[in-house]
Design a protein around this motif. Structure first.
Motif, short mmCIF file in Angstrom:
data_model
loop_
_atom_site.label_atom_id
_atom_site.label_comp_id
_atom_site.label_asym_id
_atom_site.label_seq_id
_atom_site.Cartn_x
_atom_site.Cartn_y
_atom_site.Cartn_z
N HIS A 1 -9.97 61.14 -36.61
CA HIS A 1 -8.87 60.71 -35.74
C HIS A 1 -7.71 60.20 -36.59
O HIS A 1 -7.92 59.59 -37.64
N SER A 2 -6.50 60.42 -36.13
CA SER A 2 -5.33 60.08 -36.93
C SER A 2 -5.11 58.58 -37.09
O SER A 2 -4.36 58.15 -37.97
N CYS A 3 -5.77 57.76 -36.27
CA CYS A 3 -5.69 56.31 -36.43
C CYS A 3 -7.04 55.74 -36.86
O CYS A 3 -7.12 54.96 -37.81
N TYR A 4 -8.12 56.14 -36.19
CA TYR A 4 -9.43 55.54 -36.41
C TYR A 4 -10.32 56.29 -37.39
O TYR A 4 -11.40 55.80 -37.74
N SER A 5 -9.89 57.46 -37.82
CA SER A 5 -10.71 58.30 -38.71
C SER A 5 -12.05 58.61 -38.01
O SER A 5 -12.06 58.99 -36.85
N SER A 6 -13.18 58.44 -38.71
CA SER A 6 -14.49 58.63 -38.09
C SER A 6 -14.94 57.28 -37.55
O SER A 6 -15.13 56.33 -38.32
N HIS A 7 -15.11 57.20 -36.25
CA HIS A 7 -15.31 55.89 -35.63
C HIS A 7 -16.04 56.05 -34.31
O HIS A 7 -15.92 57.07 -33.63
N HIS A 8 -16.83 55.01 -33.94
CA HIS A 8 -17.55 55.00 -32.67
C HIS A 8 -16.91 53.96 -31.76
O HIS A 8 -16.70 52.81 -32.17
N VAL A 9 -16.60 54.35 -30.52
CA VAL A 9 -15.98 53.44 -29.57
C VAL A 9 -16.63 53.64 -28.20
O VAL A 9 -17.27 54.66 -27.93
N ILE A 10 -16.41 52.66 -27.31
CA ILE A 10 -16.85 52.77 -25.93
C ILE A 10 -15.64 52.97 -25.05
O ILE A 10 -14.62 52.29 -25.20
N CYS A 11 -15.73 53.92 -24.12
CA CYS A 11 -14.63 54.21 -23.20
C CYS A 11 -15.03 53.75 -21.80
O CYS A 11 -16.09 54.11 -21.29
N TYR A 12 -14.13 52.98 -21.16
CA TYR A 12 -14.41 52.41 -19.84
C TYR A 12 -13.59 53.02 -18.72
O TYR A 12 -13.92 52.83 -17.54
N GLY A 13 -12.51 53.71 -19.04
CA GLY A 13 -11.66 54.24 -17.98
C GLY A 13 -10.53 55.08 -18.55
O GLY A 13 -10.52 55.43 -19.73
N TYR A 14 -9.56 55.40 -17.71
CA TYR A 14 -8.42 56.18 -18.17
C TYR A 14 -7.18 55.85 -17.34
O TYR A 14 -7.26 55.29 -16.25
N ALA A 15 -6.03 56.22 -17.88
CA ALA A 15 -4.76 56.16 -17.16
C ALA A 15 -4.00 57.45 -17.48
O ALA A 15 -3.92 57.85 -18.65
#
Length: 235
Positions: A176-190
């Protein structure tokens, strides 16, 4: 469909300029589109239960601290969000207790390696993260009625459908252009729309493990990645 898949592959292996973290999706979209935007639709079903633990708050725990631990941090956030929403397990546990338990499960199962060799090797095996999450859920008393499905988002609609069903998403970001290789949790969207109605942009609401509040991912910046859909059966 194949054009979309090939486009994702080219994004994955091509170079992109470094981008900044996103705290306000509307402001980010206005900057990129050069005109005002309005929120077209949004989904925020986890707002009251979301967890935003960070790698920084866990870095110095234990006898030698932790390195490359975005995976265990993301799992900790998932466990705490599921526990908050459905009441499973021990609600009295502190974030640090949860993390140490998650990290211990990861190291004993050889899925998480607490090392940062040459700033390249260590951390969580992406391909085994589904097993990692399931092991942690089991050890935390979260029943198998909470289903975990491995998916690949070939289009943005995959994320939208999962989130609108009430799922929590565990994303594996790749280059990713900001986080590189990274694990995150997604809760929603806009999703926002430009003033001239010609452009739309989708933003995913995440716990990025860097700050104790929501941040957002521009879906256009997400390269080819897979994710875990975590959802209570029957939802």
């Amino acid at each position: 469909m194949w054009k979309t898949i090939m486009g994702k592959l080219l994004k994955c292996f091509g170079k992109k300029p470094q981008t900044a973290v996103i705290n306000d999706p509307a402001a980010d979209a206005e900057k990129k589109l050069g005109q005002p935007v309005s929120v077209l639709r949004e989904c925020d079903l986890w707002k009251e239960n979301a967890s935003y633990c960070t790698t920084g708050q866990f870095r110095d725990l234990g006898t030698k601290g932790f390195k490359r631990h975005c995976g265990p941090t993301a799992v900790t956030n998932a466990v705490r969000a599921i526990r908050s929403r459905y009441g499973y397990g021990d609600r009295g546990m502190q974030p640090e207790e949860d993390f140490l338990k998650v990290a211990r499960i990861g190291t004993r199962s050889l899925i998480y390696h607490n090392t940062d060799l040459l700033h390249r090797f260590g951390g969580t095996y992406d391909s085994l993260s589904g097993i990692f999450v399931r092991l942690c859920f089991w050890r935390f008393g979260i029943p198998r009625t909470v289903k975990i499905r491995q998916k690949v988002a070939f289009t943005k609609d995959f994320w939208i459908r999962s989130l609108e069903k009430g799922s929590l998403l565990y994303l594996h970001l790749l280059r990713h252009s900001c986080y590189s290789s990274h694990h995150v949790i997604c809760y929603g969207y806009a999703e926002v729309e430009s003033e001239d109605h010609l452009y739309k942009k989708l933003y995913l609401k995440i716990a990025d493990g860097w700050i104790r509040q929501p941040r957002y991912l521009d879906a256009d910046d997400i390269r080819f990645c897979h994710y875990l859909e975590v959802r209570q059966k029957g939802n």
